[in-house]
Motif scaffolding. Structure first.
Motif, short mmCIF file in Angstrom:
data_model
loop_
_atom_site.label_atom_id
_atom_site.label_comp_id
_atom_site.label_asym_id
_atom_site.label_seq_id
_atom_site.Cartn_x
_atom_site.Cartn_y
_atom_site.Cartn_z
N SER A 318 0.92 -1.26 -0.01
CA SER A 318 -0.14 0.06 -0.12
C SER A 318 0.98 1.36 -0.12
O SER A 318 2.13 1.42 0.06
N GLY A 319 0.20 2.18 0.18
CA GLY A 319 1.23 3.58 0.12
C GLY A 319 1.99 3.77 1.46
O GLY A 319 2.85 4.80 1.51
N THR A 320 1.38 2.80 2.26
CA THR A 320 2.26 3.12 3.72
C THR A 320 2.89 1.84 4.25
O THR A 320 3.59 1.78 5.29
N VAL A 321 2.56 0.61 3.49
CA VAL A 321 3.23 -0.60 4.00
C VAL A 321 4.00 -1.43 2.76
O VAL A 321 3.10 -1.49 1.74
N VAL A 322 4.96 -1.73 3.26
CA VAL A 322 5.90 -2.87 2.21
C VAL A 322 6.23 -4.10 2.86
O VAL A 322 6.63 -4.05 3.89
N PRO A 323 5.89 -5.34 2.42
CA PRO A 323 5.96 -6.35 3.05
C PRO A 323 7.71 -6.72 3.08
O PRO A 323 8.14 -6.81 1.65
N LYS A 360 7.66 0.92 6.22
CA LYS A 360 7.24 2.01 5.22
C LYS A 360 7.94 2.39 4.18
O LYS A 360 9.37 2.42 3.90
N PRO A 361 7.32 2.68 2.84
CA PRO A 361 7.85 2.89 1.61
C PRO A 361 8.52 4.44 1.68
O PRO A 361 7.86 5.32 2.23
N SER A 362 9.53 4.70 0.97
CA SER A 362 9.97 6.18 0.59
C SER A 362 10.54 6.65 1.74
O SER A 362 10.66 7.97 1.83
N VAL A 363 10.85 5.76 3.06
CA VAL A 363 11.32 6.35 4.25
C VAL A 363 12.48 5.63 4.77
O VAL A 363 12.65 4.39 4.72
N ALA A 364 13.52 6.23 4.98
CA ALA A 364 14.82 5.37 5.72
C ALA A 364 14.47 5.05 7.05
O ALA A 364 14.11 5.82 7.85
N THR A 365 14.44 3.92 7.16
CA THR A 365 14.29 3.17 8.53
C THR A 365 15.50 2.57 8.97
O THR A 365 15.84 1.71 8.27
N ALA A 366 15.73 2.56 10.22
CA ALA A 366 17.22 2.19 10.95
C ALA A 366 16.59 0.75 11.53
O ALA A 366 15.58 0.70 12.28
N TRP A 367 17.16 -0.29 11.22
CA TRP A 367 16.91 -1.52 11.80
C TRP A 367 18.36 -1.95 12.65
O TRP A 367 19.53 -2.11 12.00
#
Length: 506
Positions: A318-323, A360-367
């Protein structure tokens, strides 16, 4: 008459005792002075055979009643027992003359001289005495026997002074701590209490049931893995006031000493493989030790040959979720105990593996991850990933395509083709890529090519309409430039292919 010799220094501390004055003994009925032996060879345990349903606040009154009974009914000069103890473990001074003296009592017919006795208030035929009472009896027994260098765990030969269970003059071997029934034909001190005498002997003379319960770190199989400084813990059933000290012995050398009240000690040991033993010194003189425990001191932190990396996976976008799937691999010279994902969510895993989640897509997420080895050494690592949508409009087209619009499509539109050989080609720099499509009951098949090589054919037919579905993924060990091409097969009777573009992780 008073004892003619002074007892040697007693290794056992004087037990806390309620004195005759404190329990208000009736000294007016005690008409003769106490008599003494010269030693204490044996210690006899009794029960009073009275009720157990009493309040410990009434124990002093029970002791006064026993004194009156022994003097007025039995015709004795004083209470017969040298000591009494209630069900709460409170010890009372019995026959007068000094608890530190070899006072001759009237407790074990034929064996009163040069021996001592304690009576537990109550009846202990079917139920034994509580641990606190066992500890009190063991302490008093060790105190009386230890004053004359007699081992509470040992045996002694006594001579019968009367014709009774044993003949007058008969020599009888007793445990130093015995029950009344061992010397006299009686059920005293009750079956249950009598069965506890072995434990009482052990407590009075040994650090009984001494056991190493653990080292800080991790037990793997039969070996502990620890850091250089760790805590050793142990247990014993012997009361602390009968224990002189504990020694923690590593590879045969004492590395720490703790008081008899302690049940743990901090130890510092160099890296390597070792064995540890906890040794205890009882105040009576006997030394006991735990079984040897192997352990490894590990000072090296774990590593991450592969930190947290993200790969796209099947599922709905979706526009907010990527598996996505998080992958990792930690390593250590001894063993990784656990790996924790600490951000963006909290989870605990094994040393290596994968975990399906979303981001989230298009956002840098730190793991972020934290690895801990069996010894407790830790290492951390972190990486940031951005899933990026690459819409169908960014593709190079061949053949015939039309635009479909609707809020269910990413960005509000999708490309549709029913013409065989029609294609869309994207060029991306990625380590993971996924093809997105809409599935319908009339959808057909599409070929997927990467870098000029056919990967697979996917069938987009589904009984219900399913938007933004990941139909195919591919991941690489590192990011590189790739071309991804989608080719319409033109499936007979259902040629339609509806594509919603790609998503990739660079």
């Amino acid at each position: 008459m008073a004892p003619t010799a002074t007892a040697p220094a007693n290794p056992i501390p004087t037990p806390k005792v309620v004195t005759r004055a404190e329990w208000k003994a009736d000294e007016s009925i005690v008409t003769d002075p106490p008599t003494y032996g010269t030693t204490v060879k044996a210690f006899f345990v009794h029960h009073t055979a009275g009720t157990n349903d009493y309040s410990c606040a009434d124990s002093a009154a029970l002791v006064r009643g026993i004194e009156i009974y022994h003097v007025k009914s039995n015709g004795w000069n004083d209470i017969g027992y040298n000591f009494l103890v209630d069900k709460c473990g409170v010890v009372f001074e019995g026959r007068k003359g000094g608890i530190d003296k070899p006072v001759t009592g009237a407790h074990t017919y034929g064996f009163n001289t040069d021996n001592a006795a304690i009576a537990v208030l109550g009846t202990y035929i079917s139920a034994g005495i509580p641990t606190g009472v066992q500890d009190a009896v063991a302490h008093v027994a060790a105190y009386k026997l230890g004053a004359y260098g007699n081992d509470p765990f040992g045996k002694v030969t006594l001579t019968s002074g009367v014709e009774g269970k044993y003949h007058l003059g008969e020599q009888v071997v007793f445990n130093r701590i015995s029950g009344h029934r061992d010397a006299v034909a009686t059920e005293c001190p009750g079956d249950a209490l009598y069965a506890q005498l072995a434990t009482i002997r052990a407590k009075a003379a040994t650090t009984a049931n001494l056991r190493l319960t653990g080292l800080t770190g991790t037990l793997s199989g039969t070996t502990y893995y620890t850091r250089s400084t760790f805590t050793a813990s142990w247990t014993t059933i012997t009361p602390s006031n009968l224990i002189s000290r504990f020694d923690v012995v590593v590879d045969g050398t004492v590395v720490a000493t703790a008081a008899g009240t302690a049940r743990s000690a901090s130890v510092t040991v160099p890296a390597g493989t070792h064995t540890v033993v906890v040794r205890a010194a009882h105040k009576i003189g006997r030394v006991n030790a735990t079984a040897a425990q192997a352990f490894v001191v590990d000072t090296a932190a774990p590593t991450f040959p592969q930190g947290p990396t993200l790969a796209l996976r099947a599922g709905q976008v979706s526009g907010t979720v990527v598996p996505v799937t998080v992958n990792w691999r930690a390593a250590d010279n001894t063993g990784v105990g656990s790996v924790q994902l600490t951000a963006p969510i909290s989870r605990t895993f094994a040393a290596s593996g994968s975990y399906g989640t979303t981001t989230k897509p298009s956002v840098a997420t730190a793991w972020s991850m934290r690895a801990q080895d069996w010894a407790g050494n830790t290492a951390t690592t972190s990486a940031s990933w951005i899933p990026i949508f690459l819409p169908e409009t960014k593709a190079t087209r061949t053949g015939t395509w039309s635009t479909s619009t609707g809020s269910s499509y990413l960005g509000g539109s999708a490309l549709t083709s029913t013409a065989a050989k029609s294609s869309l080609t994207w060029t991306v720099t990625a380590r993971s890529v996924a093809f997105l499509a809409t599935r319908t009951s009339t959808s057909g098949q599409a070929e997927i090519w990467v870098d000029g090589v056919k990967q697979t054919t996917v069938d987009l037919r589904n009984s219900t309409t399913d938007y933004r579905r990941v139909m195919w993924t591919k991941s690489w060990s590192s990011s590189a430039r790739h071309t991804v091409k989608i080719v319409v097969v033109g499936t007979s009777g259902r040629p339609r292919v509806i594509t919603d573009g790609l998503v990739y992780i660079g």
